[in-house]
Design a protein around this motif. Structure first.
Motif, PDB file in Angstrom:
ATOM      1  N   ILE A 104       0.844  -1.199   0.000  1.00 13.07           N
ATOM      2  CA  ILE A 104       0.000   0.000   0.000  1.00 13.07           C
ATOM      3  C   ILE A 104       0.881   1.252   0.000  1.00 13.07           C
ATOM      4  O   ILE A 104       0.635   2.202  -0.755  1.00 13.07           O
ATOM      5  N   GLN A 105       1.935   1.257   0.813  1.00  9.59           N
ATOM      6  CA  GLN A 105       2.834   2.405   0.860  1.00  9.59           C
ATOM      7  C   GLN A 105       3.551   2.605  -0.474  1.00  9.59           C
ATOM      8  O   GLN A 105       3.718   3.737  -0.924  1.00  9.59           O
ATOM      9  N   GLU A 106       3.936   1.516  -1.126  1.00  7.04           N
ATOM     10  CA  GLU A 106       4.569   1.624  -2.455  1.00  7.04           C
ATOM     11  C   GLU A 106       3.627   2.294  -3.449  1.00  7.04           C
ATOM     12  O   GLU A 106       4.045   3.154  -4.232  1.00  7.04           O
ATOM     13  N   LYS A 107       2.345   1.900  -3.418  1.00  5.37           N
ATOM     14  CA  LYS A 107       1.351   2.495  -4.319  1.00  5.37           C
ATOM     15  C   LYS A 107       1.187   3.986  -4.004  1.00  5.37           C
ATOM     16  O   LYS A 107       1.121   4.814  -4.912  1.00  5.37           O
ATOM     17  N   ILE A 108       1.146   4.332  -2.726  1.00  2.57           N
ATOM     18  CA  ILE A 108       1.052   5.748  -2.331  1.00  2.57           C
ATOM     19  C   ILE A 108       2.254   6.519  -2.870  1.00  2.57           C
ATOM     20  O   ILE A 108       2.105   7.618  -3.428  1.00  2.57           O
ATOM     21  N   ASP A 109       3.454   5.953  -2.731  1.00  2.00           N
ATOM     22  CA  ASP A 109       4.666   6.635  -3.198  1.00  2.00           C
ATOM     23  C   ASP A 109       4.631   6.852  -4.706  1.00  2.00           C
ATOM     24  O   ASP A 109       5.057   7.908  -5.196  1.00  2.00           O
ATOM     25  N   ILE A 110       4.119   5.881  -5.450  1.00  2.00           N
ATOM     26  CA  ILE A 110       3.987   6.037  -6.910  1.00  2.00           C
ATOM     27  C   ILE A 110       2.977   7.131  -7.229  1.00  2.00           C
ATOM     28  O   ILE A 110       3.220   7.997  -8.077  1.00  2.00           O
ATOM     29  N   LEU A 111       1.843   7.128  -6.526  1.00  2.00           N
ATOM     30  CA  LEU A 111       0.797   8.131  -6.772  1.00  2.00           C
ATOM     31  C   LEU A 111       1.273   9.541  -6.428  1.00  2.00           C
ATOM     32  O   LEU A 111       0.851  10.511  -7.060  1.00  2.00           O
ATOM     33  N   LYS A 112       2.152   9.669  -5.443  1.00  2.00           N
ATOM     34  CA  LYS A 112       2.691  10.985  -5.075  1.00  2.00           C
ATOM     35  C   LYS A 112       3.439  11.642  -6.230  1.00  2.00           C
ATOM     36  O   LYS A 112       3.535  12.857  -6.304  1.00  2.00           O
TER      37      LYS A 112
END
Length: 190
Positions: A104-112
């Motif tokens: 989930i954190q990886e996806k957040i980092d990509i979306l950022k």
């Protein structure tokens, strides 16, 4: 990184008003708040106690306050036709219930890194991601959303309705990019 300083942009999207309800069942009890206030309250924990109870399984998320990010809706009318003022925003909801916290954190980092994403935060369950995107036109909302779905994997297509409710959350690491770009892509129905 979190910044919500007052920017000198002509149309500050954060000042636009959205609809908030005590829960998903009370369509007639609507209040209007600014996008800025809603995002600040998610960060600062206005609903932290209730969100904790949802994560612990003590409270059903349907009992949380719910926001329609698409704009101001007339009292008692949460249909797409009930909108009276458009916010310029589309919510994105990524369900990641089968993912680890690291994924989930990886996806957040990509979306950022995405220039079209205005805000990103974890959902009330902690097993999803909510985002806001600025889109060009209310009239083309569905066509914009078809383009969004084609570009982003894992989005809940139910958000393609401008009247879609999202439950409030608490995420002190909410990411807000006031310099986000307006998404203009559209895919027309054939």
């Amino acid at each position: 990184y979190y910044t919500m300083s007052n920017t000198n942009t002509e149309n500050n999207i954060l000042e636009n008003l959205i609809s908030i309800y005590p829960n998903m069942y009370k369509a007639s009890d609507v209040k209007y708040i600014s996008v800025h206030n809603a995002l600040t309250w998610i960060k600062m924990g206005r609903w932290a106690d209730k969100v904790s109870k949802v994560k612990e399984g003590i409270l059903d998320k349907k009992d949380l306050p719910a926001i329609i990010w698409g704009g101001q809706f007339k009292e008692g009318d949460r249909t797409n036709e009930g909108i009276s003022h458009y916010s310029g925003l589309a919510p994105l909801d990524f369900d990641m219930k089968d993912s680890t916290q690291e994924e989930i954190q990886e996806k957040i980092d990509i979306l950022k890194e995405d220039p079209f994403i205005l805000a990103i935060w974890r959902s009330s369950s902690g097993k999803g991601i909510h985002c806001l995107m600025r889109i060009q036109s209310q009239e083309d909302y569905k066509a914009h959303y078809r383009a969004i779905i084609s570009k982003y994997d894992g989005i809940d297509p139910a958000c393609s309705n401008i009247s879609r409710l999202l439950f409030v959350s608490h995420d002190h690491e909410i990411h807000v990019n006031v310099e986000s770009l307006i998404f203009t892509d559209i895919i027309r129905e054939e």
